[in-house]
Design an enzyme around this catalytic site. Structure first.
Site, mmCIF file in Angstrom:
data_model
loop_
_atom_site.group_PDB
_atom_site.id
_atom_site.type_symbol
_atom_site.label_atom_id
_atom_site.label_comp_id
_atom_site.label_asym_id
_atom_site.label_seq_id
_atom_site.Cartn_x
_atom_site.Cartn_y
_atom_site.Cartn_z
ATOM 1 N N HIS A 46 0.798 -1.219 0.000
ATOM 2 C CA HIS A 46 0.000 0.000 0.000
ATOM 3 C C HIS A 46 0.837 1.279 0.000
ATOM 4 O O HIS A 46 0.279 2.375 -0.038
ATOM 5 C CB HIS A 46 -0.932 0.030 1.217
ATOM 6 C CG HIS A 46 -2.008 -1.011 1.194
ATOM 7 N ND1 HIS A 46 -2.933 -1.111 0.190
ATOM 8 C CD2 HIS A 46 -2.300 -2.014 2.065
ATOM 9 C CE1 HIS A 46 -3.753 -2.121 0.422
ATOM 10 N NE2 HIS A 46 -3.386 -2.689 1.564
ATOM 11 N N GLU A 147 -6.341 -11.305 8.103
ATOM 12 C CA GLU A 147 -7.177 -10.131 7.870
ATOM 13 C C GLU A 147 -8.405 -10.447 7.015
ATOM 14 O O GLU A 147 -8.962 -9.556 6.368
ATOM 15 C CB GLU A 147 -6.348 -9.010 7.223
ATOM 16 C CG GLU A 147 -5.514 -9.446 6.034
ATOM 17 C CD GLU A 147 -4.606 -8.346 5.514
ATOM 18 O OE1 GLU A 147 -4.799 -7.169 5.905
ATOM 19 O OE2 GLU A 147 -3.706 -8.649 4.709
ATOM 20 N N ASP A 173 -9.006 -4.681 7.240
ATOM 21 C CA ASP A 173 -9.601 -5.646 6.317
ATOM 22 C C ASP A 173 -10.348 -6.735 7.063
ATOM 23 O O ASP A 173 -11.356 -7.258 6.565
ATOM 24 C CB ASP A 173 -8.518 -6.259 5.426
ATOM 25 C CG ASP A 173 -8.098 -5.320 4.308
ATOM 26 O OD1 ASP A 173 -8.988 -4.656 3.731
ATOM 27 O OD2 ASP A 173 -6.898 -5.232 4.018
#
Length: 252
Positions: A46, A147, A173
């Site tokens: 990310h 997650e 998540d």
């Protein structure tokens, strides 16, 4: 040379503190690595950095007291092997939902016959310190992110995968996947219960466990609950917060 390995840091009796490196800049990474965190995670999933820019960032972290870690974009052997070749002591693998996926990640972190990691020393050759196979296998730290709802359902099997060093809870998540919405654990007793069960199962399985924290306030709860490590800040948010604080102070 770092005297303590990442694996030793994560499995020690004291809480280990990590920070996300999201900026695509070696200087920023080195500054972060010298700021007092136990380890720095270069976020290729990310963050702004990529596999192309990672070598310079990892080289910068080599000169700091913090252990270098890479979160790979996905659980594929080429990304895991490349991350370790570039100097990462550990890899964080996102979205691990089954024992088979955890085993795939672990296998990519070990040389034959224990795994299928390809021999390609890169930095160790350039630095005149050739790591042998046994040392490489011992040093490589594989961390599976839990997650997803499927990962939570399979947590008992995941923690029993031989060679997996730790699991790491991604609350954002996980909350979405469990149907709780975009919430953090202080706002959701259900999410807190889910995370605490993951911690309990991991410890019962004999592996380390960490939780991603949204800044300093969340650390206390997980420290008291007995987790082994946290990642609580990102270099981007630290820059934003310190810049805004400095601007406010300058204006009186």
């Amino acid at each position: 040379m770092r005297m303590t390995t990442l694996k030793q840091v994560l499995t020690a009796d004291t809480l280990a503190y990590g920070v996300w490196s999201g900026l695509d800049d070696p200087i920023a990474a080195e500054i972060t690595g010298r700021s007092g965190f136990d380890f720095v995670v270069v976020d290729l999933q990310h963050g702004f950095a990529s596999m192309a820019s990672a070598p310079a960032i990892m080289n910068a972290l080599e000169h700091t007291p913090s252990a270098p870690v890479i979160r790979v974009p996905w659980n594929t052997p080429d990304l895991l092997m490349r991350a370790l070749d570039l100097g990462a002591e550990g890899v964080i693998v996102p979205m691990v939902s089954t024992a088979a996926e955890a085993r795939q990640a672990v296998t990519a972190c070990r040389y034959a016959p224990a795994g299928n990691r390809s021999w390609g020393p890169l930095w160790t050759t350039a630095r005149r310190h050739l790591v042998d196979v046994a040392e490489g296998d011992e040093k490589a730290t594989c961390i599976a992110m839990i997650e997803t709802a499927e990962g939570y359902a399979n947590i008992d099997e995941i923690v029993r995968v031989e060679g997996l060093t730790a699991v790491y809870v991604g609350p954002n998540d996980l909350a979405l996947s469990m149907g709780f919405g975009r919430v953090r654990f202080p706002e959701s007793p259900d999410l807190q219960n889910v995370i605490e069960r993951i911690v309990d199962v991991a410890h019962a399985g004999g592996i380390a466990v960490g939780v991603d924290c949204n800044g300093t306030p969340e650390i206390g709860h997980w420290r008291d609950y007995g987790v082994d490590f946290v990642i609580s800040h990102t270099d981007t948010t630290l820059l934003v917060e310190s810049s805004e604080a400095a601007a406010r102070a300058a204006r009186g």
